[in-house]
Design a protein around this motif. Structure first.
Motif, PDB file in Angstrom:
ATOM      1  N   PHE A  68       0.758  -1.201  -0.057  1.00 24.53           N
ATOM      2  CA  PHE A  68      -0.052   0.221   0.246  1.00 24.53           C
ATOM      3  C   PHE A  68       0.833   1.244  -0.120  1.00 24.53           C
ATOM      4  CE2 PHE A  68      -2.678  -3.342   1.879  1.00 24.53           C
ATOM      5  CZ  PHE A  68      -3.791  -3.158   1.130  1.00 24.53           C
ATOM      6  N   LEU A  69       0.664   2.151  -0.878  1.00 23.28           N
ATOM      7  CA  LEU A  69       1.531   3.169  -0.981  1.00 23.28           C
ATOM      8  C   LEU A  69       0.867   4.415  -0.190  1.00 23.28           C
ATOM      9  CD1 LEU A  69       2.503   2.862  -4.795  1.00 23.28           C
ATOM     10  CD2 LEU A  69       3.412   2.086  -2.799  1.00 23.28           C
ATOM     11  N   ALA A  70       1.593   5.607  -0.056  1.00 21.23           N
ATOM     12  CA  ALA A  70       1.270   6.654   1.054  1.00 21.23           C
ATOM     13  C   ALA A  70       0.252   7.468   0.484  1.00 21.23           C
ATOM     14  CB  ALA A  70       2.357   7.484   1.421  1.00 21.23           C
ATOM     15  N   ASP A  71      -0.019   7.372  -0.649  1.00 18.28           N
ATOM     16  CA  ASP A  71      -1.095   8.336  -1.259  1.00 18.28           C
ATOM     17  C   ASP A  71      -2.589   7.895  -0.877  1.00 18.28           C
ATOM     18  OD1 ASP A  71      -1.218   6.382  -3.118  1.00 18.28           O
ATOM     19  OD2 ASP A  71      -0.979   7.790  -4.895  1.00 18.28           O
ATOM     20  N   ASP A  72      -2.637   6.625  -0.631  1.00 14.30           N
ATOM     21  CA  ASP A  72      -3.880   5.955  -0.293  1.00 14.30           C
ATOM     22  C   ASP A  72      -4.804   5.764  -1.373  1.00 14.30           C
ATOM     23  OD1 ASP A  72      -3.329   5.489   2.616  1.00 14.30           O
ATOM     24  OD2 ASP A  72      -4.189   7.531   3.050  1.00 14.30           O
ATOM     25  N   LYS A  73      -4.201   5.865  -2.600  1.00 14.70           N
ATOM     26  CA  LYS A  73      -4.878   5.635  -3.791  1.00 14.70           C
ATOM     27  C   LYS A  73      -4.267   4.541  -4.889  1.00 14.70           C
ATOM     28  CE  LYS A  73      -5.849  10.566  -4.678  1.00 14.70           C
ATOM     29  NZ  LYS A  73      -5.849  11.517  -5.443  1.00 14.70           N
ATOM     30  N   THR A  74      -3.110   4.319  -4.185  1.00 12.42           N
ATOM     31  CA  THR A  74      -2.090   3.350  -5.209  1.00 12.42           C
ATOM     32  C   THR A  74      -1.801   2.123  -4.244  1.00 12.42           C
ATOM     33  OG1 THR A  74      -1.557   5.298  -6.305  1.00 12.42           O
ATOM     34  CG2 THR A  74      -0.441   3.105  -6.871  1.00 12.42           C
ATOM     35  N   ARG A  78       0.836  -8.637  -5.679  1.00 12.81           N
ATOM     36  CA  ARG A  78       1.938  -9.642  -6.541  1.00 12.81           C
ATOM     37  C   ARG A  78       0.912 -10.875  -6.050  1.00 12.81           C
ATOM     38  NH1 ARG A  78       6.154  -9.230  -3.708  1.00 12.81           N
ATOM     39  NH2 ARG A  78       5.569  -7.523  -2.464  1.00 12.81           N
ATOM     40  N   THR A  79       0.954 -11.671  -6.990  1.00 10.05           N
ATOM     41  CA  THR A  79       0.384 -13.283  -6.595  1.00 10.05           C
ATOM     42  C   THR A  79       1.745 -14.072  -6.211  1.00 10.05           C
ATOM     43  OG1 THR A  79       0.462 -13.856  -8.842  1.00 10.05           O
ATOM     44  CG2 THR A  79      -1.592 -12.979  -8.235  1.00 10.05           C
ATOM     45  N   GLU A  80       2.717 -13.759  -6.291  1.00 13.58           N
ATOM     46  CA  GLU A  80       4.008 -14.405  -6.038  1.00 13.58           C
ATOM     47  C   GLU A  80       4.915 -13.614  -5.236  1.00 13.58           C
ATOM     48  OE1 GLU A  80       5.691 -16.233  -9.529  1.00 13.58           O
ATOM     49  OE2 GLU A  80       3.805 -17.550  -9.992  1.00 13.58           O
ATOM     50  N   LYS A  81       5.576 -13.987  -4.368  1.00 15.84           N
ATOM     51  CA  LYS A  81       6.461 -13.213  -3.410  1.00 15.84           C
ATOM     52  C   LYS A  81       7.349 -12.353  -4.162  1.00 15.84           C
ATOM     53  CE  LYS A  81       9.216 -12.995   0.761  1.00 15.84           C
ATOM     54  NZ  LYS A  81       9.224 -13.418   2.037  1.00 15.84           N
ATOM     55  N   ASN A  82       8.120 -12.883  -5.133  1.00 17.85           N
ATOM     56  CA  ASN A  82       8.895 -12.166  -5.906  1.00 17.85           C
ATOM     57  C   ASN A  82       8.434 -11.780  -7.487  1.00 17.85           C
ATOM     58  OD1 ASN A  82      10.964 -12.048  -4.098  1.00 17.85           O
ATOM     59  ND2 ASN A  82      11.670 -14.157  -4.391  1.00 17.85           N
ATOM     60  N   GLY A  83       7.107 -11.889  -7.677  1.00 14.45           N
ATOM     61  CA  GLY A  83       6.489 -12.040  -9.131  1.00 14.45           C
ATOM     62  C   GLY A  83       6.339 -10.178  -9.334  1.00 14.45           C
ATOM     63  N   ALA A  84       5.965 -10.445 -10.682  1.00 18.87           N
ATOM     64  CA  ALA A  84       5.864  -8.882 -11.017  1.00 18.87           C
ATOM     65  C   ALA A  84       4.860  -8.291 -10.472  1.00 18.87           C
ATOM     66  CB  ALA A  84       5.500  -8.786 -12.652  1.00 18.87           C
ATOM     67  N   PRO A  85       4.607  -6.726 -10.162  1.00 19.94           N
ATOM     68  CA  PRO A  85       3.639  -6.188  -9.483  1.00 19.94           C
ATOM     69  C   PRO A  85       2.599  -5.814 -10.425  1.00 19.94           C
ATOM     70  CG  PRO A  85       5.539  -4.915  -9.476  1.00 19.94           C
ATOM     71  CD  PRO A  85       5.996  -6.010 -10.134  1.00 19.94           C
ATOM     72  N   THR A  86       1.335  -5.669 -10.035  1.00 25.78           N
ATOM     73  CA  THR A  86       0.087  -5.141 -10.675  1.00 25.78           C
ATOM     74  C   THR A  86      -0.101  -3.769 -10.078  1.00 25.78           C
ATOM     75  OG1 THR A  86      -0.529  -7.268 -11.685  1.00 25.78           O
ATOM     76  CG2 THR A  86      -2.120  -5.425 -11.594  1.00 25.78           C
ATOM     77  N   LYS A  87       0.038  -2.737 -10.667  1.00 23.90           N
ATOM     78  CA  LYS A  87      -0.470  -1.368 -10.166  1.00 23.90           C
ATOM     79  C   LYS A  87      -1.936  -1.450  -9.886  1.00 23.90           C
ATOM     80  CE  LYS A  87       0.251   3.380 -10.482  1.00 23.90           C
ATOM     81  NZ  LYS A  87       1.043   4.426 -11.197  1.00 23.90           N
ATOM     82  N   ALA A  96     -12.002   1.502  -3.367  1.00 29.49           N
ATOM     83  CA  ALA A  96     -11.380   0.028  -3.881  1.00 29.49           C
ATOM     84  C   ALA A  96     -10.206   0.492  -4.905  1.00 29.49           C
ATOM     85  CB  ALA A  96     -12.654  -0.676  -4.401  1.00 29.49           C
ATOM     86  N   LEU A  97      -9.179  -0.243  -4.646  1.00 32.02           N
ATOM     87  CA  LEU A  97      -7.819  -0.337  -5.633  1.00 32.02           C
ATOM     88  C   LEU A  97      -8.310  -1.127  -6.633  1.00 32.02           C
ATOM     89  CD1 LEU A  97      -5.631  -0.295  -3.001  1.00 32.02           C
ATOM     90  CD2 LEU A  97      -5.886   1.715  -4.113  1.00 32.02           C
ATOM     91  N   LYS A  98      -8.253  -0.814  -7.990  1.00 30.23           N
ATOM     92  CA  LYS A  98      -8.402  -1.700  -9.127  1.00 30.23           C
ATOM     93  C   LYS A  98      -7.425  -1.653 -10.074  1.00 30.23           C
ATOM     94  CE  LYS A  98     -13.604  -1.277  -8.505  1.00 30.23           C
ATOM     95  NZ  LYS A  98     -14.815  -0.855  -9.201  1.00 30.23           N
ATOM     96  N   ALA A  99      -7.295  -2.782 -11.023  1.00 30.13           N
ATOM     97  CA  ALA A  99      -6.594  -2.452 -12.233  1.00 30.13           C
ATOM     98  C   ALA A  99      -7.259  -3.255 -13.181  1.00 30.13           C
ATOM     99  CB  ALA A  99      -5.068  -3.189 -11.849  1.00 30.13           C
ATOM    100  N   ASP A 100      -6.599  -3.089 -14.643  1.00 35.43           N
ATOM    101  CA  ASP A 100      -7.308  -3.894 -15.770  1.00 35.43           C
ATOM    102  C   ASP A 100      -7.060  -5.186 -15.657  1.00 35.43           C
ATOM    103  OD1 ASP A 100      -8.279  -1.369 -16.686  1.00 35.43           O
ATOM    104  OD2 ASP A 100      -6.162  -1.032 -18.235  1.00 35.43           O
TER     105      ASP A 100
END
Length: 126
Positions: A68-74, A78-87, A96-100
């Protein structure tokens, strides 16, 4: 006794005076060709820092990692510990935080609802 030092000094001075540079030495190379573009560029906004990193165990026994980022909007999911993040983003702070693609996180505490593509919404605990 003859001293060869004065003769060597005179020879050195004569050889240096023969150089005769008429132009000053340029140090640092040519001026920056992008100086005007950089001066007129819009200011850069840094991304917000990470406010909290949580690891959630969901009802189907899967693990989801959310930063969770400090702006409370982002947030980054990650579905794996070292996996690629989804913003994930929200229209307003606390929403609610959403992504495509069907990713969604509702809440930001120790108990949240997480939706991942291929799975329905499920309750997850930190």
């Amino acid at each position: 006794m003859k001293h060869p030092v004065p003769l060597i000094a005179i020879a050195a001075l004569l050889s240096l005076s023969a150089c005769g540079k008429s132009e000053p030495e340029v140090v640092g190379g040519p001026a920056d060709p992008m100086a005007d573009q950089i001066a007129n560029a819009a200011p850069i906004e840094l991304p917000p820092p990470v406010k909290a990193s949580k690891q959630y165990r969901c009802k189907d026994n899967s693990l989801i990692f959310v930063d969770f980022l400090a702006d409370d909007k982002t947030a980054n999911l990650r579905t794996e510990k070292n996996g690629a993040p989804t913003k994930l983003t929200a229209a307003e702070a606390g929403g609610a935080l959403k992504a495509d693609g069907g990713f969604e996180v509702s809440g930001s505490g120790d108990q949240v609802s997480i939706t991942v593509p291929g799975k329905g919404a499920q309750s997850c605990k930190a």
